[in-house]
Design an enzyme around this catalytic site. Structure first.
Site, short mmCIF file in Angstrom:
data_model
loop_
_atom_site.label_atom_id
_atom_site.label_comp_id
_atom_site.label_asym_id
_atom_site.label_seq_id
_atom_site.Cartn_x
_atom_site.Cartn_y
_atom_site.Cartn_z
N TYR A 46 -65.45 -33.18 -24.32
CA TYR A 46 -64.60 -33.90 -24.18
C TYR A 46 -63.63 -32.39 -23.08
CZ TYR A 46 -60.05 -35.67 -22.45
OH TYR A 46 -58.43 -35.95 -22.19
N HIS A 85 -63.00 -30.70 -19.39
CA HIS A 85 -61.85 -29.88 -19.25
C HIS A 85 -61.28 -28.38 -19.04
CE1 HIS A 85 -60.74 -33.67 -20.00
NE2 HIS A 85 -59.54 -33.82 -19.37
N TYR A 111 -49.32 -29.44 -17.99
CA TYR A 111 -50.10 -30.50 -18.31
C TYR A 111 -50.86 -30.06 -19.25
CZ TYR A 111 -52.96 -35.01 -17.95
OH TYR A 111 -53.43 -36.28 -17.89
N TRP A 155 -62.96 -38.12 -10.97
CA TRP A 155 -62.90 -37.60 -12.24
C TRP A 155 -63.22 -38.79 -13.55
CZ3 TRP A 155 -62.91 -32.83 -14.74
CH2 TRP A 155 -62.38 -32.65 -16.30
N TRP A 156 -62.47 -39.43 -13.02
CA TRP A 156 -62.33 -41.42 -14.07
C TRP A 156 -64.13 -41.38 -14.30
CZ3 TRP A 156 -58.43 -44.27 -11.09
CH2 TRP A 156 -56.73 -43.62 -11.55
#
Length: 109
Positions: free
Chosen positions: A22, A26, A45, A80-81
């Site tokens: 993960y 990113h 963010y 992306w999802w």
């Protein structure tokens, strides 16, 4: 400070054993996704991981004129999802399941 200037926070859930992947994905955030986030009025963010529960805590700031609600319609967001769906709890359309977090304290000092 208006409510739109304050952080928006939510929780997501990783599957077991995927934290490093993960983070790697990113670290290699797609430039077109970064541009879409900026264009939607999202800035500052961050996502944090609770390693004991594999819960992700996300916090972001929205510009007053943000278009965050249109972001799920962007093709890059949907890609992306799909790319991240194997790592976390998602809805049938692969959008991450998000649990909103209630603000209980704010210090703007």
């Amino acid at each position: 400070m208006s409510n739109q200037d304050r952080p928006l926070a939510f929780r997501m859930q990783l599957k077991p054993g995927v934290a490093a992947e993960y983070e790697r994905r990113h670290d290699e955030l797609w430039p077109d996704l970064a541009a879409a986030l900026r264009e939607a009025g999202i800035h500052d963010y961050s996502i944090f991981l609770d390693e004991g529960t594999m819960s992700l805590f996300a916090v972001l700031r929205l510009r007053p004129d943000n278009k965050k609600d249109a972001l799920p319609l962007q093709p890059v967001m949907k890609r992306w999802w799909d790319y991240m769906a194997d790592l976390m709890e998602v809805h049938p359309d692969n959008k991450p399941v998000e649990w909103p977090l209630k603000p209980v304290f704010y210090f703007g000092g």
